[in-house]
Motif scaffolding. Structure first.
Motif, short mmCIF file in Angstrom:
data_model
loop_
_atom_site.label_atom_id
_atom_site.label_comp_id
_atom_site.label_asym_id
_atom_site.label_seq_id
_atom_site.Cartn_x
_atom_site.Cartn_y
_atom_site.Cartn_z
N THR A 76 0.82 -1.22 0.00
CA THR A 76 0.00 0.00 0.00
C THR A 76 0.85 1.27 0.00
OG1 THR A 76 -0.15 -0.05 2.42
CG2 THR A 76 -1.93 -1.13 1.17
N ASP A 77 2.15 1.11 -0.28
CA ASP A 77 3.08 2.24 -0.34
C ASP A 77 3.19 3.01 0.98
OD1 ASP A 77 3.98 1.86 -2.98
OD2 ASP A 77 2.18 2.85 -3.76
N ASN A 78 2.96 2.33 2.08
CA ASN A 78 3.15 2.94 3.39
C ASN A 78 4.63 2.80 3.76
OD1 ASN A 78 3.40 3.41 6.17
ND2 ASN A 78 1.38 2.55 6.62
N PRO A 79 5.37 3.88 3.91
CA PRO A 79 6.81 3.80 4.14
C PRO A 79 7.21 3.17 5.47
CG PRO A 79 6.06 6.07 4.36
CD PRO A 79 4.89 5.26 3.88
N TRP A 80 6.26 2.90 6.33
CA TRP A 80 6.53 2.29 7.63
C TRP A 80 7.36 1.02 7.52
CZ3 TRP A 80 4.95 -2.61 9.08
CH2 TRP A 80 5.17 -2.94 10.41
N TRP A 81 7.12 0.23 6.48
CA TRP A 81 7.77 -1.08 6.36
C TRP A 81 9.29 -0.98 6.30
CZ3 TRP A 81 10.81 -2.32 2.18
CH2 TRP A 81 10.69 -1.52 1.05
N ARG A 82 9.81 0.12 5.76
CA ARG A 82 11.27 0.26 5.62
C ARG A 82 12.00 0.26 6.96
NH1 ARG A 82 13.18 1.26 0.62
NH2 ARG A 82 11.69 1.96 -0.91
N ASP A 83 11.39 0.87 7.97
CA ASP A 83 12.03 0.97 9.28
C ASP A 83 11.47 -0.03 10.29
OD1 ASP A 83 13.66 3.12 8.42
OD2 ASP A 83 11.98 4.51 8.73
N ALA A 84 10.51 -0.83 9.88
CA ALA A 84 9.87 -1.76 10.81
C ALA A 84 10.78 -2.90 11.23
CB ALA A 84 8.59 -2.32 10.18
N VAL A 85 11.74 -3.24 10.39
CA VAL A 85 12.69 -4.33 10.68
C VAL A 85 14.09 -3.89 10.29
CG1 VAL A 85 10.97 -6.17 10.39
CG2 VAL A 85 12.32 -5.44 8.44
N GLN A 86 15.07 -4.63 10.72
CA GLN A 86 16.46 -4.34 10.33
C GLN A 86 16.79 -5.16 9.09
OE1 GLN A 86 18.88 -5.03 13.85
NE2 GLN A 86 18.89 -2.84 14.20
N TRP A 87 16.59 -4.57 7.94
CA TRP A 87 16.87 -5.24 6.68
C TRP A 87 18.37 -5.42 6.52
CZ3 TRP A 87 12.77 -7.15 4.31
CH2 TRP A 87 11.52 -6.54 4.51
N ARG A 88 18.75 -6.55 5.93
CA ARG A 88 20.16 -6.80 5.62
C ARG A 88 20.28 -7.04 4.12
NH1 ARG A 88 23.18 -7.96 10.29
NH2 ARG A 88 21.85 -8.31 12.08
N ASN A 89 21.28 -6.41 3.53
CA ASN A 89 21.52 -6.58 2.11
C ASN A 89 21.82 -8.04 1.81
OD1 ASN A 89 23.34 -6.39 -0.48
ND2 ASN A 89 22.13 -4.52 -0.35
N VAL A 90 21.21 -8.57 0.78
CA VAL A 90 21.45 -9.95 0.37
C VAL A 90 22.80 -10.00 -0.34
CG1 VAL A 90 20.67 -11.86 -1.07
CG2 VAL A 90 19.00 -10.49 0.19
#
Length: 153
Positions: free
Chosen positions: A84-98
């Motif tokens: 839904t293009d809600n930017p919340w998801w970007r900071d919701a977890v600690q993403w790690r580059n694959v």
């Protein structure tokens, strides 16, 4: 949106995401992929130990990220926010580059493991045939030796 059994769904709701995560259509392939365009997607897969592998990619290989979690609600919320293009998801977890090198090594390991399993099966089949082959060879040898003796006399 595509689910593990290959079904493509024409729409998405938060409740549908929850249902698909809770009860995947194909328990042997419990994944969900939502793609905006080629190489722009969010996807998740449930591992056999109950941990979700959650990934997103935004085009290039350098923009491919992953996180692991056992929190199904978090996975649902991230997938829904992304869709839904809600930017919340970007900071919701600690993403790690694959790390594609690690990724490639992992795929290679899986292929080698599968090949080795097939070779082991073939070797087991050959091992089972060896006593039969030896018995036939011995029988032929005895028959040949017996007929040679009869012809020589």
């Amino acid at each position: 949106m595509t689910v593990g059994d290959g079904t493509t769904l024409p729409y998405l709701t938060k409740e549908l995401v929850e249902d698909l995560l809770a009860d995947p259509p194909d328990p042997n392939n419990p994944f969900l992929v939502i793609e905006r365009e080629e190489q722009n997607y969010v996807q998740t897969c449930l591992d056999s130990d109950g941990v979700y592998e959650l990934e997103y990619r935004e085009g290039s290989e350098g923009e491919h990220f992953r996180v692991h979690t056992s929190d199904r609600s978090l996975v649902r919320d991230v997938v829904w926010a992304w869709s839904t293009d809600n930017p919340w998801w970007r900071d919701a977890v600690q993403w790690r580059n694959v790390d594609l090198t690690i990724e490639e090594l992992s795929r290679l390991r899986e292929c080698v493991t599968a090949e080795l399993a097939e070779i082991r099966e073939q070797l087991a089949a050959v091992s089972e045939m060896i006593p039969k082959i030896s018995e036939v060879a011995l029988t032929l040898s005895v028959e040949t030796d017996g007929s040679d003796d009869g012809e020589s006399n």
